[in-house]
Structures are given as C-alpha cells and as structure tokens.
Design a protein around this motif. Structure first.
Motif, PDB file in Angstrom:
ATOM      1  N   THR A 290       4.686   6.331  -1.236  1.00  0.00           N
ATOM      2  CA  THR A 290       3.618   6.863  -2.091  1.00  0.00           C
ATOM      3  C   THR A 290       3.270   8.318  -1.788  1.00  0.00           C
ATOM      4  O   THR A 290       2.512   8.942  -2.528  1.00  0.00           O
ATOM      5  CB  THR A 290       2.351   6.004  -1.953  1.00  0.00           C
ATOM      6  OG1 THR A 290       2.003   5.878  -0.562  1.00  0.00           O
ATOM      7  CG2 THR A 290       2.580   4.609  -2.531  1.00  0.00           C
TER       8      THR A 290
ATOM      9  N   GLU B 235       0.825  -1.212   0.000  1.00  0.00           N
ATOM     10  CA  GLU B 235       0.000   0.000   0.000  1.00  0.00           C
ATOM     11  C   GLU B 235       0.857   1.259   0.000  1.00  0.00           C
ATOM     12  O   GLU B 235       0.373   2.337  -0.360  1.00  0.00           O
ATOM     13  CB  GLU B 235      -0.930  -0.003   1.214  1.00  0.00           C
ATOM     14  CG  GLU B 235      -1.913  -1.165   1.221  1.00  0.00           C
ATOM     15  CD  GLU B 235      -2.691  -1.258   2.515  1.00  0.00           C
ATOM     16  OE1 GLU B 235      -2.488  -0.379   3.389  1.00  0.00           O
ATOM     17  OE2 GLU B 235      -3.490  -2.195   2.660  1.00  0.00           O
TER      18      GLU B 235
ATOM     19  N   LYS C 102       0.528   5.481  -6.010  1.00  0.00           N
ATOM     20  CA  LYS C 102       0.474   4.029  -5.834  1.00  0.00           C
ATOM     21  C   LYS C 102       1.868   3.435  -5.993  1.00  0.00           C
ATOM     22  O   LYS C 102       2.740   4.043  -6.609  1.00  0.00           O
ATOM     23  CB  LYS C 102      -0.477   3.410  -6.864  1.00  0.00           C
ATOM     24  CG  LYS C 102      -1.926   3.871  -6.746  1.00  0.00           C
ATOM     25  CD  LYS C 102      -2.787   3.221  -7.815  1.00  0.00           C
ATOM     26  CE  LYS C 102      -4.231   3.699  -7.728  1.00  0.00           C
ATOM     27  NZ  LYS C 102      -5.078   3.108  -8.799  1.00  0.00           N
TER      28      LYS C 102
END
Length: 284
Positions: A248, A126, A259
C-alpha cells in the motif's frame, strides 16, 4: 527439546555443527528450500521439491538422498518439533573440503534442516510499506542458492526505513522483492516479471498465477517499469512466508488510494481457502 535434521537423522539442536571447511559456510556453495507448514502438513511440497532438484542440477550438486527419503525425514522433523503452523527449512551444500574455488573431488554433500513455529499474519490485509532498492545480485537469480548477500542488503535497507520489504529493480525495470515476487494490477490485468534468470520463480508465485487463472483474472508475464509500479491500481508481493500480501506504500508514495485492492484481496481469499482445505483435511 528441539530437533534438527542432519544428513539422514534427527538430532537435538545443540548437537548441530558446521564444519569449518564446509563450502556452504565458505562460498555459499549450496541450495535451499523453505516450505510453509499448515496444521503439520507441508504446503505446495511437490513444487518445492521440483525446484530443489532443478537447483541441484544447475549447480551440479548431487542430492544426498532421494526426494522420498528427504520428504519422510522432513515429516518426522515437523512431528518431533510439534509444529502446527510453521516453516521447515533445509539446505544442501556441496560438502566439506580444503578451501579451493573449483569443485573438489570426492566430496559428499551435507544436508541440514530445521522446523520452527511460524504463525500466519492476521493483519496482512492492511498492506505493507516497501522501499525501492537497486538490484545488485548476480545473474542467476533463478537458482535458489545460499548466496543471499544482495537480498540481505536490500532487506536491511527496508528495515532501516521502517518498511517490510524492498522491491528491487535493474535500472528502470522492476525485478522482484528481497524475499518475494512482485505483482501489479493495471486495468484489471495482473502483471508480473517473467520467470527468467533475473528472478526466482517462486512456488507461491506459481500457485497465485494458477489461482488467477481459475478466477478468470487476466495475467501478463512481462517486465514493467518503476513508472508503471507507481501508477499501478494495485500491488502485492507473494512468498512462502508472506503468502499474498498487499503493498500500500512505496517509499513515501501510496499505491492508488493506499488500501489493498479488489483483485489482491480476491487472490488472498482464494489462497486462504486453499490453506483451509489443508487444515480441514488434517482434522478429518
């Protein structure tokens, strides 16, 4: 019961003590390593031990035992603490002596170590937020010493701003994270600061560079600027604890589309395969 390593023996944790005049306590006069453990096995052990020997040589600290003996004791420490996925930490100080700045005569180095559980990050793909911090450390960052106050202040800034890491810079030049190495990707090329005295040559950094070579990802070891960092197609950090972790967001700015990038994920997957080989070998 939890055990620690003290010199050449394992002791219950509650019996671990630091001498008031230990130079590691008073001056940060010592070195250390932290090694990742997967399925009870130390990962990239040889690289960590080579760096330990170099750090000791640079600070003129005599190792209290052979690398073979140290390795055996660390294996026992991991076993006695029943560590599957975890971290083993150990440090060597110059020793205890009346407080004087120059090296004391006749002092014996002190080795201590611990092993703790450290599960892998299941959500690393993530990505993380980082902040920028001026690099105020001394000019021998290539030695893995106990002098970490500059890193602590940078990491505290990250913590206070809801970030996971601080990317440090000297003027306009990006150096490394508070506890990691920094990579960017531009035009399909992997770029990272050269391994000079401004950064610690991370063992995971070296492993990732080797993975990149095997994956035919072009690598350029050179300095890069804050402007290049903000304009990067991808960014990520590497360290023993973080493995390969995408960046990110930098301060309030997303990296590219916010991303994890293709090359970053490709390297993270290659890292996972290496870890899984260790796990499978342990089970066989």
């Amino acid at each position: 019961m939890s055990f620690i390593l003290y010199q050449n023996q394992l002791l219950p944790r509650e019996k671990g003590k630091v001498d008031m005049e230990d130079r590691g306590y008073q001056f940060g006069d010592g070195i250390y390593e932290a090694i990742r453990v997967y399925s009870g096995q130390m990962f990239l052990l040889e690289g960590h031990m080579k760096r330990l020997v170099r750090s000791a040589r640079e600070l003129r600290i005599k190792l209290p035992c052979s690398i073979e003996n140290l390795t055996d004791n660390l294996k026992q420490l991991i076993k006695r603490n029943a560590i599957g996925d975890g971290m083993v930490y150990f440090q060597i100080t110059r020793g205890a002596a009346p407080r004087k700045h120059y090296f004391p005569d006749g002092v014996s180095p002190v080795l201590t170590g611990s092993a703790t559980l450290f599960p892998r990050d299941k959500h690393r793909e993530e990505g993380i937020k980082v902040v920028l911090a001026e690099d105020i450390r001394w000019l021998r960052c290539d030695i893995k010493t106990l002098n970490l106050l500059g890193n602590v202040l940078a990491k505290q800034k990250a913590h206070e701003n809801g970030a996971e890491e601080a990317i440090q810079h000297r003027g306009d030049i990006v150096t490394e994270g508070a506890s990691s190495n920094v990579f960017i990707v531009r035009g399909g090329k992997l770029i990272t600061h050269p391994a000079d005295h401004y950064i610690l040559n991370g063992i995971t950094r070296l492993f990732v560079l080797d993975l990149a070579s095997k994956l035919n990802i072009p690598v350029v070891e050179r300095t890069f600027t804050l402007e290049e960092l903000f304009a990067a197609d991808e960014a990520f950090i590497t360290s023993t604890g973080n493995e390969v972790k995408p960046v990110t967001q930098i301060d309030d700015h997303p990296v590219s589309d916010g991303k994890a990038g293709e090359i970053t994920l490709k390297l993270a997957e290659a890292f996972d395969r290496a870890v899984n080989r260790v796990k499978r070998a342990t089970l066989s």
